[in-house]
Motif scaffolding. Sequence first.
Motif, PDB file in Angstrom:
ATOM      1  N   MET A   1      34.541  38.854  26.770  1.00 14.25           N
ATOM      2  CA  MET A   1      35.784  39.011  26.861  1.00 14.25           C
ATOM      3  C   MET A   1      36.342  38.615  28.299  1.00 14.25           C
ATOM      4  N   SER A   2      37.116  38.195  28.805  1.00 18.49           N
ATOM      5  CA  SER A   2      37.485  38.530  30.117  1.00 18.49           C
ATOM      6  C   SER A   2      38.124  40.527  31.125  1.00 18.49           C
ATOM      7  N   ARG A   3      37.301  39.912  31.889  1.00 16.38           N
ATOM      8  CA  ARG A   3      37.829  41.948  33.252  1.00 16.38           C
ATOM      9  C   ARG A   3      38.543  41.169  33.921  1.00 16.38           C
ATOM     10  N   LEU A   4      39.799  42.107  33.762  1.00 11.57           N
ATOM     11  CA  LEU A   4      40.440  42.366  35.156  1.00 11.57           C
ATOM     12  C   LEU A   4      40.660  43.270  35.850  1.00 11.57           C
ATOM     13  N   ILE A   5      40.183  42.884  36.902  1.00 11.26           N
ATOM     14  CA  ILE A   5      40.589  44.041  39.162  1.00 11.26           C
ATOM     15  C   ILE A   5      41.389  44.288  38.523  1.00 11.26           C
ATOM     16  N   LEU A   6      41.767  45.348  39.098  1.00  9.40           N
ATOM     17  CA  LEU A   6      43.364  45.490  40.462  1.00  9.40           C
ATOM     18  C   LEU A   6      42.826  47.083  41.221  1.00  9.40           C
ATOM     19  N   PHE A   7      42.617  45.962  42.137  1.00 13.54           N
ATOM     20  CA  PHE A   7      42.016  47.015  43.757  1.00 13.54           C
ATOM     21  C   PHE A   7      42.949  46.907  44.736  1.00 13.54           C
ATOM     22  N   ASN A   8      42.734  48.139  44.931  1.00 13.15           N
ATOM     23  CA  ASN A   8      43.856  48.896  46.577  1.00 13.15           C
ATOM     24  C   ASN A   8      42.772  48.332  47.249  1.00 13.15           C
ATOM     25  N   LYS A   9      43.081  47.542  48.061  1.00 13.56           N
ATOM     26  CA  LYS A   9      41.957  47.014  48.927  1.00 13.56           C
ATOM     27  C   LYS A   9      42.461  47.661  50.485  1.00 13.56           C
ATOM     28  N   GLY A  34      29.595  39.567  39.036  1.00 10.93           N
ATOM     29  CA  GLY A  34      29.809  38.571  38.316  1.00 10.93           C
ATOM     30  C   GLY A  34      31.904  38.937  38.261  1.00 10.93           C
ATOM     31  N   VAL A  35      32.058  39.903  39.152  1.00 16.15           N
ATOM     32  CA  VAL A  35      34.088  39.807  39.239  1.00 16.15           C
ATOM     33  C   VAL A  35      34.219  38.982  40.841  1.00 16.15           C
ATOM     34  N   TYR A  36      34.668  38.597  41.043  1.00 13.01           N
ATOM     35  CA  TYR A  36      35.330  37.391  42.015  1.00 13.01           C
ATOM     36  C   TYR A  36      36.844  37.651  42.593  1.00 13.01           C
ATOM     37  N   PRO A  37      37.131  37.769  43.983  1.00 13.25           N
ATOM     38  CA  PRO A  37      38.564  37.462  43.822  1.00 13.25           C
ATOM     39  C   PRO A  37      39.620  36.779  43.833  1.00 13.25           C
ATOM     40  N   ALA A  38      40.606  36.917  42.883  1.00 12.54           N
ATOM     41  CA  ALA A  38      41.654  35.679  42.501  1.00 12.54           C
ATOM     42  C   ALA A  38      42.782  35.546  43.797  1.00 12.54           C
ATOM     43  N   GLY A  39      42.034  34.767  44.820  1.00 12.95           N
ATOM     44  CA  GLY A  39      42.812  34.926  45.472  1.00 12.95           C
ATOM     45  C   GLY A  39      42.125  35.707  47.121  1.00 12.95           C
ATOM     46  N   ARG A  40      43.079  36.178  47.903  1.00 11.58           N
ATOM     47  CA  ARG A  40      42.424  36.700  49.235  1.00 11.58           C
ATOM     48  C   ARG A  40      43.722  37.724  50.270  1.00 11.58           C
ATOM     49  N   LEU A  41      43.723  38.700  50.479  1.00  5.30           N
ATOM     50  CA  LEU A  41      43.807  39.567  51.284  1.00  5.30           C
ATOM     51  C   LEU A  41      43.083  39.148  52.984  1.00  5.30           C
ATOM     52  N   ASP A  42      44.110  39.280  53.615  1.00  3.95           N
ATOM     53  CA  ASP A  42      43.386  39.190  55.093  1.00  3.95           C
ATOM     54  C   ASP A  42      42.816  40.185  55.718  1.00  3.95           C
ATOM     55  N   THR A  52      38.010  39.274  38.952  1.00  2.00           N
ATOM     56  CA  THR A  52      38.313  38.671  37.305  1.00  2.00           C
ATOM     57  C   THR A  52      36.457  38.006  37.472  1.00  2.00           C
ATOM     58  N   ASP A  53      35.912  38.446  36.078  1.00  2.00           N
ATOM     59  CA  ASP A  53      34.557  37.020  35.864  1.00  2.00           C
ATOM     60  C   ASP A  53      35.092  35.563  34.849  1.00  2.00           C
ATOM     61  N   ASP A  54      35.801  35.412  34.714  1.00  2.00           N
ATOM     62  CA  ASP A  54      36.720  34.243  34.434  1.00  2.00           C
ATOM     63  C   ASP A  54      37.571  33.304  35.043  1.00  2.00           C
ATOM     64  N   GLY A  55      36.441  32.669  35.762  1.00  2.00           N
ATOM     65  CA  GLY A  55      37.194  31.140  36.628  1.00  2.00           C
ATOM     66  C   GLY A  55      38.714  30.680  35.747  1.00  2.00           C
ATOM     67  N   LYS A  56      38.634  30.461  34.309  1.00  2.00           N
ATOM     68  CA  LYS A  56      40.016  29.543  34.444  1.00  2.00           C
ATOM     69  C   LYS A  56      41.331  30.473  34.598  1.00  2.00           C
ATOM     70  N   LEU A  57      40.662  32.073  34.870  1.00  2.00           N
ATOM     71  CA  LEU A  57      42.153  32.825  34.784  1.00  2.00           C
ATOM     72  C   LEU A  57      41.694  33.581  36.589  1.00  2.00           C
ATOM     73  N   GLN A  58      40.763  33.013  36.901  1.00  2.00           N
ATOM     74  CA  GLN A  58      40.768  33.242  38.133  1.00  2.00           C
ATOM     75  C   GLN A  58      41.840  32.470  39.153  1.00  2.00           C
ATOM     76  N   GLN A  59      41.672  31.189  38.724  1.00  2.63           N
ATOM     77  CA  GLN A  59      42.735  29.897  38.840  1.00  2.63           C
ATOM     78  C   GLN A  59      43.992  30.001  38.251  1.00  2.63           C
ATOM     79  N   ARG A  60      44.437  30.400  37.763  1.00  2.77           N
ATOM     80  CA  ARG A  60      45.933  30.440  37.521  1.00  2.77           C
ATOM     81  C   ARG A  60      46.430  31.582  38.200  1.00  2.77           C
ATOM     82  N   LEU A  61      45.473  32.368  38.362  1.00  7.02           N
ATOM     83  CA  LEU A  61      45.886  33.783  39.193  1.00  7.02           C
ATOM     84  C   LEU A  61      46.310  33.175  40.930  1.00  7.02           C
ATOM     85  N   SER A  62      45.892  32.528  41.508  1.00  8.95           N
ATOM     86  CA  SER A  62      45.167  32.430  42.447  1.00  8.95           C
ATOM     87  C   SER A  62      46.035  30.884  42.918  1.00  8.95           C
ATOM     88  N   ASP A  63      46.046  30.055  41.894  1.00 10.44           N
ATOM     89  CA  ASP A  63      47.060  28.643  42.175  1.00 10.44           C
ATOM     90  C   ASP A  63      48.439  28.432  41.957  1.00 10.44           C
TER      91      ASP A  63
END
Length: 181
Positions: A1-9, A34-42, A52-63
């Motif tokens: 199962m995919s993981r999604l983390i919400l983080f207040n940077k 195993g989790v990586y940012p889906a997008g960036r913040l300066d 997320t740890d899911d490459g497809k979800l990461q793409q969907r969230l950031s593309d």
Amino acid sequence: MSRLILFNKPYGVLTQFTDADGRETLASYIKMPGVYPAGRLDRDSEGLLLLTDDGKLQQRLSDPRFKLPKKYWAQVEGEPDEKSLERLRHGMILDGQRTQPAETRRIPEPALWPRHPPIRFRQSIPTSWLEIVITEGRNRQVRRMTATVGFPTLRLVRYAVGRHTLEGLAPGEWREADPQV
């Protein structure tokens, strides 16, 4: 199962897990392999970062092709008039390409945590807050847009990505969310 983390940077933290120059990174806050940012913040921006740890979800969230709205609260120098807000709403040319229209409105100062270091304060120059929603994610886009219309951004907080918000997260805190939402 995919993981999604919400983080207040927090301000000053890099959106990566390592840095050769010893600057503060996500590794100071998130100890989940195993989790990586889906997008960036300066580094000088704050707020919601999705991981997320899911490459497809990461793409969907950031593309940008998926047009996921990102809501920012920007404290700007000065008091933008309606003409300036309309320029933001209709899009503008950055790096030779037109931006997508941005939903833009003035808002009262949001109830946020203090920023360290605090923004510069000038007694003779007022500041105001804008809520700006974009579906792109060009490099420093919101900052460049507000500067282009004559109102430089002093503080930038990403409040929401899609349906996910910062609600209930202090700077440096994170929680898991349902990746299906």
